[in-house]
Design a protein around this motif. Structure first.
Motif, PDB file in Angstrom:
ATOM      1  N   GLY A 157     -18.664 -63.047  -5.000  1.00 45.02           N
ATOM      2  CA  GLY A 157     -18.616 -61.955  -5.666  1.00 45.02           C
ATOM      3  C   GLY A 157     -17.231 -61.911  -6.606  1.00 45.02           C
TER       4      GLY A 157
ATOM      5  N   GLY B  78     -16.638 -61.494  -9.590  1.00 40.91           N
ATOM      6  CA  GLY B  78     -16.371 -60.721 -10.617  1.00 40.91           C
ATOM      7  C   GLY B  78     -16.131 -61.504 -12.069  1.00 40.91           C
TER       8      GLY B  78
ATOM      9  N   PHE C 272     -21.979 -62.723  -8.352  1.00 44.92           N
ATOM     10  CA  PHE C 272     -23.319 -62.080  -7.955  1.00 44.92           C
ATOM     11  C   PHE C 272     -24.084 -62.142  -9.276  1.00 44.92           C
ATOM     12  N   GLU C 273     -23.682 -61.819 -10.467  1.00 39.98           N
ATOM     13  CA  GLU C 273     -24.283 -61.645 -11.644  1.00 39.98           C
ATOM     14  C   GLU C 273     -24.875 -62.885 -12.111  1.00 39.98           C
TER      15      GLU C 273
ATOM     16  N   ASP D 116     -25.965 -64.550  -3.999  1.00 41.27           N
ATOM     17  CA  ASP D 116     -25.903 -62.998  -3.284  1.00 41.27           C
ATOM     18  C   ASP D 116     -25.277 -63.455  -1.779  1.00 41.27           C
ATOM     19  N   ALA D 117     -23.790 -62.972  -1.487  1.00 44.41           N
ATOM     20  CA  ALA D 117     -23.119 -62.946  -0.370  1.00 44.41           C
ATOM     21  C   ALA D 117     -23.681 -62.792   0.858  1.00 44.41           C
TER      22      ALA D 117
ATOM     23  N   GLN E 276     -12.977 -61.056  -2.601  1.00 45.72           N
ATOM     24  CA  GLN E 276     -12.048 -59.849  -2.747  1.00 45.72           C
ATOM     25  C   GLN E 276     -12.760 -58.569  -3.253  1.00 45.72           C
ATOM     26  N   PHE E 277     -12.326 -57.494  -2.629  1.00 46.14           N
ATOM     27  CA  PHE E 277     -12.809 -56.290  -2.976  1.00 46.14           C
ATOM     28  C   PHE E 277     -14.270 -55.882  -3.051  1.00 46.14           C
TER      29      PHE E 277
ATOM     30  N   ASN F 270     -17.804 -54.812  -3.372  1.00 49.04           N
ATOM     31  CA  ASN F 270     -18.360 -53.463  -3.613  1.00 49.04           C
ATOM     32  C   ASN F 270     -19.797 -53.621  -4.170  1.00 49.04           C
TER      33      ASN F 270
ATOM     34  N   TYR G 214      -4.387 -62.685 -12.107  1.00 50.16           N
ATOM     35  CA  TYR G 214      -5.526 -62.279 -11.597  1.00 50.16           C
ATOM     36  C   TYR G 214      -5.653 -60.493 -12.004  1.00 50.16           C
TER      37      TYR G 214
ATOM     38  N   HIS H  63      -8.248 -57.597 -11.533  1.00 51.18           N
ATOM     39  CA  HIS H  63      -9.451 -56.740 -10.707  1.00 51.18           C
ATOM     40  C   HIS H  63     -10.445 -56.143 -11.542  1.00 51.18           C
ATOM     41  N   THR H  64     -11.696 -56.499 -11.415  1.00 48.57           N
ATOM     42  CA  THR H  64     -12.579 -55.553 -12.080  1.00 48.57           C
ATOM     43  C   THR H  64     -13.418 -54.709 -11.403  1.00 48.57           C
TER      44      THR H  64
ATOM     45  N   THR I 222     -17.356 -53.095 -10.073  1.00 45.23           N
ATOM     46  CA  THR I 222     -18.672 -53.884 -10.118  1.00 45.23           C
ATOM     47  C   THR I 222     -19.438 -53.340 -11.391  1.00 45.23           C
TER      48      THR I 222
HETATM   49  C1  LIG Z   1     -14.989 -54.477  -7.128  1.00 44.96           C
HETATM   50  S1  LIG Z   1     -15.562 -55.876  -7.571  1.00 44.96           S
HETATM   51  C2  LIG Z   1     -14.375 -57.103  -7.481  1.00 44.96           C
HETATM   52  C3  LIG Z   1     -14.677 -58.309  -8.123  1.00 44.96           C
HETATM   53  C4  LIG Z   1     -13.690 -59.495  -7.737  1.00 44.96           C
HETATM   54  N1  LIG Z   1     -13.750 -60.252  -6.669  1.00 44.96           N
HETATM   55  C5  LIG Z   1     -12.110 -58.983  -7.985  1.00 44.96           C
HETATM   56  O1  LIG Z   1     -11.546 -58.827  -6.947  1.00 44.96           O
HETATM   57  O2  LIG Z   1     -11.738 -58.669  -9.190  1.00 44.96           O
HETATM   58  C6  LIG Z   1     -17.105 -56.147  -6.591  1.00 44.96           C
HETATM   59  C7  LIG Z   1     -17.764 -57.601  -6.774  1.00 44.96           C
HETATM   60  O3  LIG Z   1     -18.806 -57.537  -5.754  1.00 44.96           O
HETATM   61  C8  LIG Z   1     -19.808 -58.147  -6.429  1.00 44.96           C
HETATM   62  N2  LIG Z   1     -21.273 -57.821  -5.495  1.00 44.96           N
HETATM   63  C9  LIG Z   1     -21.730 -56.896  -4.977  1.00 44.96           C
HETATM   64  N3  LIG Z   1     -22.749 -57.200  -4.208  1.00 44.96           N
HETATM   65  C10 LIG Z   1     -22.843 -58.401  -4.089  1.00 44.96           C
HETATM   66  C11 LIG Z   1     -23.560 -59.416  -3.359  1.00 44.96           C
HETATM   67  N4  LIG Z   1     -24.382 -58.807  -2.446  1.00 44.96           N
HETATM   68  N5  LIG Z   1     -23.177 -60.716  -3.088  1.00 44.96           N
HETATM   69  C12 LIG Z   1     -22.219 -61.071  -4.049  1.00 44.96           C
HETATM   70  N6  LIG Z   1     -21.404 -60.312  -4.646  1.00 44.96           N
HETATM   71  C13 LIG Z   1     -21.616 -59.150  -4.649  1.00 44.96           C
HETATM   72  C14 LIG Z   1     -20.242 -57.400  -7.594  1.00 44.96           C
HETATM   73  O4  LIG Z   1     -20.868 -58.344  -8.374  1.00 44.96           O
HETATM   74  C15 LIG Z   1     -18.633 -57.468  -8.215  1.00 44.96           C
HETATM   75  O5  LIG Z   1     -18.149 -58.418  -9.116  1.00 44.96           O
END
Ligand SMILES: C[S@@+](CC[C@H](N)C(=O)[O-])C[C@H]1O[C@@H](n2cnc3c(N)ncnc32)[C@H](O)[C@@H]1O
Length: 215
Positions: free
Chosen positions: A30, A32, A56-57, A85-86, A104-105, A107, A182, A184-185, A187
């Motif tokens: 995940g 981002g 994830f994207e 997909d985590a 990290q974070f 969502n 870093y 952060h963005t 979702t």
């Molecule tokens: C709030 S963003 C944080 C992004 C990055 N980790 C950061 O700290 O800047 C949440 C991230 O979780 C990812 N996410 C949501 N569902 C997920 C899943 N099932 N598996 C992996 N990533 C996922 C989203 O694509 C998004 O990039």
């Protein structure tokens, strides 16, 4: 007395960095915009031996800046993967034992209830379950989240640890400013959610040794 004050003050940055020391063979999920993966590599304390950084994207949905970060990481030897997909790591990875897995974070960017729960509550439990077989017995999972009653209520990380077979997690304060570069963005957009909050926690989960003696 000043020595005591100084040594007390010195302990805080060390404590804050403790989860990030000696990460070894590390998987990030995940990710981002992939800026956190980049920042970890620039920190000597992390002692990364190999990094797998994932979003994830899917690749086709990434912005120019994310592709740029991904290409930088690839050039320096990081394995970069998209569409991971985590909650279903077995779909992307063959059996492997990482030293550290980081999210990290987390969502999902949706509020639609799943099985009567907030979708983030469900996602984090599925992630912890899915990650366990990909972790060394001595390994750790690191998750950072906003520290406020809303997020604590959504994630319920202590209960999630017990549910997924981990020891009671440890927490450390998380200061995004320590991680140079870093950004952060959110979702669903490129805005930083961290700007709206000022307290963050890093949670460290270690797998429970489920060795049982059979008579
Ligand atoms: C709030 S963003 C944080 C992004 C990055 N980790 C950061 O700290 O800047 C949440 C991230 O979780 C990812 N996410 C949501 N569902 C997920 C899943 N099932 N598996 C992996 N990533 C996922 C989203 O694509 C998004 O990039």
């Amino acid at each position: 007395m000043f020595d005591t004050i100084k040594s007390t003050i010195d302990v805080f940055p060390k404590m804050r960095l403790k989860p990030w020391a000696s990460l070894g063979d590390v998987l990030l999920v995940g990710e981002g915009n992939m800026s956190f993966a980049k920042s970890l590599l620039a920190m000597p304390v992390t002692q990364i031996t190999h990094m797998t950084a994932t979003t994830f994207e899917k690749k086709k949905d990434l912005s120019h800046d994310v592709i740029k970060n991904a290409n930088f990481l690839k050039r320096i030897g990081v394995l970069v993967m998209h569409g991971v997909d985590a909650t279903k790591l077995e779909k992307s990875f063959k059996p492997h034992a990482f030293d550290t897995i980081i999210f990290q974070f987390p969502n999902v960017g949706s509020r639609d209830t799943k099985y009567g729960h907030n979708p983030n509550h469900v996602m984090i439990r599925k992630f912890l379950r899915s990650a366990k077989p990909y972790l060394k017995l001595s390994g750790k999972i690191i998750i950072s989240v906003v520290d406020n009653p809303h997020y604590n209520g959504v994630f319920q990380l202590e209960e999630a640890a017990a549910f997924a077979g981990y020891e009671a997690p440890e927490t450390y304060s998380f200061d995004p400013h320590v991680f140079s570069g870093y950004f952060h963005t959110n979702t669903n957009d490129e805005k930083s959610a961290l700007e709206d909050h000022n307290k963050f926690l890093t949670w460290v989960f270690r797998p429970k040794n489920e060795f049982t003696i059979r008579h």
